[in-house]
Design a protein around this motif. Structure first.
Motif, PDB file in Angstrom:
ATOM      1  N   UNK A  71       1.020  -1.237  -0.045  1.00  0.00           N
ATOM      2  CA  UNK A  71      -0.024  -0.150   0.028  1.00  0.00           C
ATOM      3  C   UNK A  71       0.789   1.400   0.219  1.00  0.00           C
ATOM      4  N   UNK A  72       0.668   2.278  -0.994  1.00  0.00           N
ATOM      5  CA  UNK A  72       1.444   3.585  -0.868  1.00  0.00           C
ATOM      6  C   UNK A  72       0.216   4.569  -0.665  1.00  0.00           C
ATOM      7  N   UNK A  73      -0.043   4.597   0.556  1.00  0.00           N
ATOM      8  CA  UNK A  73      -0.964   5.951   0.965  1.00  0.00           C
ATOM      9  C   UNK A  73      -0.090   7.171   0.766  1.00  0.00           C
ATOM     10  N   UNK A 118      -0.139  -7.197  -5.555  1.00  0.00           N
ATOM     11  CA  UNK A 118      -1.008  -6.215  -5.650  1.00  0.00           C
ATOM     12  C   UNK A 118      -0.424  -4.903  -5.076  1.00  0.00           C
ATOM     13  N   UNK A 119      -0.352  -3.866  -5.915  1.00  0.00           N
ATOM     14  CA  UNK A 119      -0.121  -2.603  -5.536  1.00  0.00           C
ATOM     15  C   UNK A 119      -1.478  -1.751  -5.415  1.00  0.00           C
ATOM     16  N   UNK A 120      -1.585  -1.031  -4.070  1.00  0.00           N
ATOM     17  CA  UNK A 120      -2.661  -0.171  -3.706  1.00  0.00           C
ATOM     18  C   UNK A 120      -2.130   1.260  -3.723  1.00  0.00           C
ATOM     19  N   UNK A 121      -2.683   2.205  -4.632  1.00  0.00           N
ATOM     20  CA  UNK A 121      -2.133   3.634  -4.462  1.00  0.00           C
ATOM     21  C   UNK A 121      -3.265   4.338  -3.867  1.00  0.00           C
ATOM     22  N   UNK A 122      -3.254   5.376  -3.167  1.00  0.00           N
ATOM     23  CA  UNK A 122      -4.301   6.215  -2.625  1.00  0.00           C
ATOM     24  C   UNK A 122      -3.645   7.600  -2.426  1.00  0.00           C
ATOM     25  N   UNK A 123      -4.571   8.499  -2.340  1.00  0.00           N
ATOM     26  CA  UNK A 123      -4.348   9.806  -1.870  1.00  0.00           C
ATOM     27  C   UNK A 123      -5.527  10.432  -1.233  1.00  0.00           C
TER      28      UNK A 123
END
Length: 448
Positions: free
Chosen positions: A170-172, A219-224
């Motif tokens: 996860x990249x928040x 799985x890569x999860x990207x959020x902002x």
């Protein structure tokens, strides 16, 4: 006052919905919590967050600082939109996964992930700012899941030392914070078009590192927490174009008000929550670098004979056979036995703030429980004597004030509030030494 350039960009993005969006930014922000499965909070009068089974909206914002159950980790105050992470985990990530939360502080999404994987998985929760890493560790410990290692490392260092190691990352990402405008007026003053571009460039640097840590099929999860396409859709397209990510479709309720582009947008005029963007990808090409993590199916090892303190610590735990209890100097730490070797590797390769949970501290010839034991879901509550506190007593305890509690045995005693452990004292007869961590104490003035 909102910058003209921001309003102009939102008109391009939302068209006829812009006026409704701008009006929503003038309204009071929603207040929401996510409850912890380690306890039973009365939620019958609360409105559920539709995309998370333990998320709830509150009608108003109470003083969480003055609620001992908040300090006991019985719930986490989390923005409702960000709880949607649960839906992606449920659709694409197995519970026995090894997961990296790369930009994790203060810990809302990490506690959500740790709750999701439960006893089956392992979470590495990382923060690059040292002070924020300690806040992250505090929130992880209060939540009470023992499946998390908190680290303090730069993304590039993790990428170099742990390539191809994680099932999910996860990249928040740190962002321009447009989604927080109505919660944090300071973020409006800090906003600029130039800052948006700087954030987008930094996000891509972080994403490159995150991609390297994923193994093939991960799985890569990207959020902002921002709205603009530069940090959201354009970065998503960059992941597809430059990194080779496969965009994953995400199912969601059609009544939830989510707007789908390359990823999913949450807008305050459409959903009950703040601004949020989230998107998921799969890494499909073959990984050339070998992960330092060994297989989860570890080779059989001859167990060492536990020390007397390790035996005593094991008596304080539910299902002690599931835990590896390590005695390091005078401290005893517990981590999941099935991930014992992975945790050892993390200690060798990364700067670890905490791993699993502290069980006890050796003082002279005696073992005293550590505070994180009281928070842990596998703390056997009948293993140590306890004393129920009133609200005023509990708040005094949480301020690290000395207590005088009649009719309790000498030695370590667990303090509880409404049946929930909030920490330990050492009763020496005339009074009780307060063992609550001083760096966590309530500093707010209390009128009881």
């Amino acid at each position: 006052m909102l910058p003209d350039s921001f309003i102009s960009s939102m008109r391009t993005q939302l068209g006829s919905e812009t006026d409704a969006f701008l009006k929503a930014l003038e309204e009071e922000p929603q207040v929401s919590i996510r409850t912890n499965t380690k306890t039973a909070i009365d939620t019958h009068s609360l409105t559920p967050v539709p995309w998370h089974p333990h998320g709830y909206y509150l009608d108003s914002r109470p003083s969480f600082t003055l609620d001992p159950l908040f300090h006991a980790g019985c719930y986490y105050v989390q923005e409702a939109s960000s709880m949607f992470l649960y839906q992606i985990l449920q659709q694409y990530v197995k519970k026995d996964s090894v997961i990296l939360d790369l930009c994790a502080a203060p810990g809302g999404k990490s506690t959500l992930i740790s709750e999701y994987i439960g006893e089956d998985g392992l979470l590495v929760s990382n923060e690059v700012v040292r002070q924020r890493a300690f806040i992250l560790s505090e929130n992880i410990q209060k939540w009470g899941n023992e499946n998390t290692v908190v680290t303090y490392n730069q993304p590039k260092d993790i990428a170099e030392r742990l390539p191809g190691s994680f099932d999910c990352v996860l990249v928040d990402a740190p962002c321009s914070g447009e989604g927080m405008f109505r919660k944090d007026p300071q973020s409006i003053e800090e906003w600029s078009g130039q800052n948006v571009k700087m954030c987008a460039e930094r996000q891509r640097d972080i994403l490159r590192c995150a991609w390297k840590t994923l193994h093939c099929g991960g799985v890569l999860i990207y959020s902002t927490c921002t709205y603009n396409a530069c940090e959201d859709e354009e970065n998503a397209q960059w992941i597809i174009r430059e990194l080779g990510g496969e965009l994953l479709p995400v199912a969601y309720g059609k009544t939830w008000g989510i707007k789908e582009t390359t990823g999913l947008h949450f807008y305050p005029h459409r959903t009950k929550g703040e601004g949020f963007y989230i998107v998921a990808f799969r890494k499909n090409y073959t990984e050339t670098s070998k992960s330092p993590f060994i297989s989860k199916k570890d080779k059989e090892r001859k167990p060492k004979e536990p020390t007397a303190f390790q035996k005593q610590a094991a008596e304080w735990l539910i299902a002690p056979e599931r835990w590896s209890i390590v005695e390091d100097d005078r401290f005893l730490q517990a981590c999941p036995l099935r991930y014992e070797q992975q945790v050892q590797i993390l200690h060798k390769l990364l700067i670890c703030i905490s791993a699993g949970f502290g069980v006890g501290e050796v003082r002279g010839r005696n073992l005293f429980p550590q505070h994180s034991l009281a928070m842990a879901k596998h703390f056997r509550k009948d293993a140590l004597p306890s004393a129920e506190l009133s609200l005023q007593q509990a708040l005094s305890y949480l301020r690290c004030e000395s207590l005088s509690i009649p009719d309790i045995p000498t030695g370590a005693v667990c303090m509880t509030y409404k049946g929930e452990p909030i920490g330990f004292v050492k009763n020496i007869g005339s009074h009780c030494n307060n063992l609550y961590p001083k760096e966590w104490r309530i500093r707010k003035q209390i009128d009881c």
